[in-house]
Enzyme design. Structure first.
Site, PDB file in Angstrom:
ATOM      1  N   HIS A 145       0.829  -1.200   0.000  1.00  0.00           N
ATOM      2  CA  HIS A 145       0.000   0.000   0.000  1.00  0.00           C
ATOM      3  C   HIS A 145       0.871   1.260   0.000  1.00  0.00           C
ATOM      4  O   HIS A 145       0.454   2.302  -0.519  1.00  0.00           O
ATOM      5  CB  HIS A 145      -0.910   0.030   1.236  1.00  0.00           C
ATOM      6  CG  HIS A 145      -2.007  -0.979   1.214  1.00  0.00           C
ATOM      7  ND1 HIS A 145      -1.823  -2.279   1.612  1.00  0.00           N
ATOM      8  CD2 HIS A 145      -3.306  -0.878   0.835  1.00  0.00           C
ATOM      9  CE1 HIS A 145      -2.959  -2.939   1.495  1.00  0.00           C
ATOM     10  NE2 HIS A 145      -3.878  -2.117   1.022  1.00  0.00           N
ATOM     11  N   ASP A 173      -4.264  -6.262  -7.740  1.00  0.00           N
ATOM     12  CA  ASP A 173      -4.604  -5.658  -6.463  1.00  0.00           C
ATOM     13  C   ASP A 173      -5.003  -4.212  -6.775  1.00  0.00           C
ATOM     14  O   ASP A 173      -4.921  -3.761  -7.928  1.00  0.00           O
ATOM     15  CB  ASP A 173      -3.413  -5.730  -5.506  1.00  0.00           C
ATOM     16  CG  ASP A 173      -3.820  -5.682  -4.038  1.00  0.00           C
ATOM     17  OD1 ASP A 173      -4.947  -5.235  -3.746  1.00  0.00           O
ATOM     18  OD2 ASP A 173      -3.007  -6.082  -3.182  1.00  0.00           O
TER      19      ASP A 173
END
Length: 496
Positions: free
Chosen positions: A181, A251
């Site tokens: 992230h 993702d």
């Protein structure tokens, strides 16, 4: 025509947890007008989610993918649905296969009740690195064989109940020391070592309908780029070596491990072999980039068309719209707490001397100010523990802040320590550990209730129980477990 096909390959994000109702409606309308393949949802009340998904499908007049991250049950995202223990906890159940099956059945049933037909779970990463800041309890464990067995049972059950499962994060995020992230993790492990990480995907992939690729680099697998953008990994390893023929999703493309504002990573991901672009930074930019590439390159146009055709074929199997209920579940499934109780790890050294009639104080300490899952907690840290014990007849109070027990005869220290990438570490901070030790040292009878990975109890070297995560469910389960254990101990010690 290229623009329509491009949009079908994109799953846009809808943040009910962050956006106003007007913004949510506008973003849904924009996505439907663009022709997206569906949406990934975050947060919201169950009834609102059901209305939204029903409205979106009705307005567009076709099936849509409605996806959500539901690794810990549908209650992880949607208030009013069932929270479940994380995968690491299920693996410590007396019957882990049965626990995984029960969790998958509840997750799929709840998801479909609000129109979610694509469950972005389970995590098949191996818990191979203790300092990993983001996986930990999200994994079924460090044993590739156990992860494979539990993952297979979870996937089979979820899909039998009618929701598409998604094995993630291929080819494995468990060895990283950073969070994708926030940045691009690079895993320097050899190809031989990575064989362990690939095992669950190798054995499970013929049964799962979709796989999510990690924004992680694996030089030993032939590329310095994120796996999402690497044909050597998506096409070479996943498609050719493992023979996977299902849907391949990225993702979230908004993540720093791969995303930018240009749309170029989406094109690269599609060229690498991905079929679905999940959660772009900017929908219009990504659709335009994919369409422009398809217009310029016939081979890319064919690749895009094949991906959209595969997605739509699978969508006909996992429609989801015919399973939507008018009144979604509004309370936690009664069996969920009992399931969670049976995952509690006991490192207390025994509960001898603990007395349910003695004055007790609950001290709450957090290693993370953001305590709850996206759907939020039922109350402040420690309040659930205190409330549950009060219901059972304990004379209990919650200390203010991290204050000591005062005149209480016994103290329960509730420590929240969920892995979060921004923290930059996988365990418990020294500051939180010192606060816990101080609170426990101030009472002759003290017990730690860890809402985090049970192995951190050993790291802390303190008597306690491991309750795996900060979900409200796990605090409830810890209180039930403690009350039962203390009453059993007291009963066993009572004179005949």
């Amino acid at each position: 025509m290229s623009s329509t096909r491009a949009a079908r390959a994109v799953i846009d994000a809808i943040r009910l947890d962050l956006w106003s109702a007007d913004e949510v409606d506008r973003r849904v309308d924009d996505g439907l007008e663009a022709g997206v393949g569906g949406f990934v949802l975050f947060g919201g009340e169950a009834e609102r989610v059901a209305r939204l998904t029903s409205r979106a499908r009705s307005d567009v007049g076709r099936d849509l993918w409605i996806a959500a991250d539901l690794e810990r049950g549908a209650g992880q995202q949607f208030r009013g649905l069932t929270e479940l223990p994380p995968p690491a906890a299920l693996a410590h159940h007396d019957d882990p296969l049965a626990a995984a099956e029960r969790a998958a059945a509840l997750t799929a049933t709840d998801a479909l009740s609000v129109g979610v037909n694509w469950v972005l779970a389970p995590v098949l990463d191996i818990d191979a690195e203790r300092d990993n800041p983001i996986i930990a309890t999200r994994s079924f464990g460090a044993d590739p064989g156990l992860v494979t067995a539990l993952g297979r049972r979870w996937i089979e059950t979820c899909q039998e109940y009618g929701a598409l499962a998604c094995a993630k994060h291929f080819p494995g995020h468990g060895r990283s020391l950073t969070d994708s992230h926030a940045e691009l993790p690079i895993i320097p492990a050899s190809r031989a070592t990575l064989a362990d990480d690939l095992m669950p995907f190798r054995l499970v992939n013929n049964g799962v309908g979709s796989v999510m690729v990690a924004h992680v680099a694996y030089p030993a697998l032939g590329s310095e780029r994120p796996a999402t953008l690497a044909p050597e990994i998506v096409t070479g390893v996943l498609r050719e070596d493992l023979g996977f023929s299902g849907l391949v999703a990225t993702d979230a493309m908004i993540m720093a491990g791969v995303g930018d504002e240009s749309g170029a990573p989406a094109v690269q991901a599609m060229r690498a072999g991905c079929d679905v672009i999940l959660y772009p930074s900017d929908l219009a930019t990504v659709v335009e980039s994919l369409a422009r590439e398809a217009d310029a390159d016939p081979d890319f146009a064919d690749r895009l068309s094949a991906s959209v055709a595969l997605s739509e074929t699978m969508l006909r199997v996992f429609r989801g719209s015919d399973r939507l209920t008018a009144r979604p579940t509004q309370a936690a499934e009664p069996g969920a707490i009992e399931l969670a109780v049976q995952t509690i790890v006991d490192r207390s050294g025994g509960t001898a001397g603990w007395d349910p009639t003695a004055s007790t104080v609950v001290v709450a300490i957090s290693d993370d100010p953001d305590l709850g899952p996206p759907a939020g907690r039922e109350g402040p840290l420690g309040a659930i523990m205190a409330g549950r014990l009060k219901e059972a007849g304990w004379p209990v109070v919650v200390a203010s802040g991290s204050a000591g027990p005062g005149s209480a005869e016994q103290v329960l220290v509730v420590l929240a320590a969920t892995p979060r990438g921004w923290k930059g570490y996988g365990g418990v901070s020294e500051e939180a550990a010192e606060a816990v030790r101080g609170a426990m040292a101030s009472s002759g009878r003290a017990l730690l209730v860890l809402l985090g990975h049970a192995r951190w109890l050993d790291d802390l070297g303190l008597a306690g129980i491991g309750a795996w995560s900060t979900e409200s469910l796990m605090e409830h389960a810890a209180a039930v477990w403690l009350d039962r254990a203390c009453r059993r101990t007291a009963s066993a010690g009572a004179p005949a």
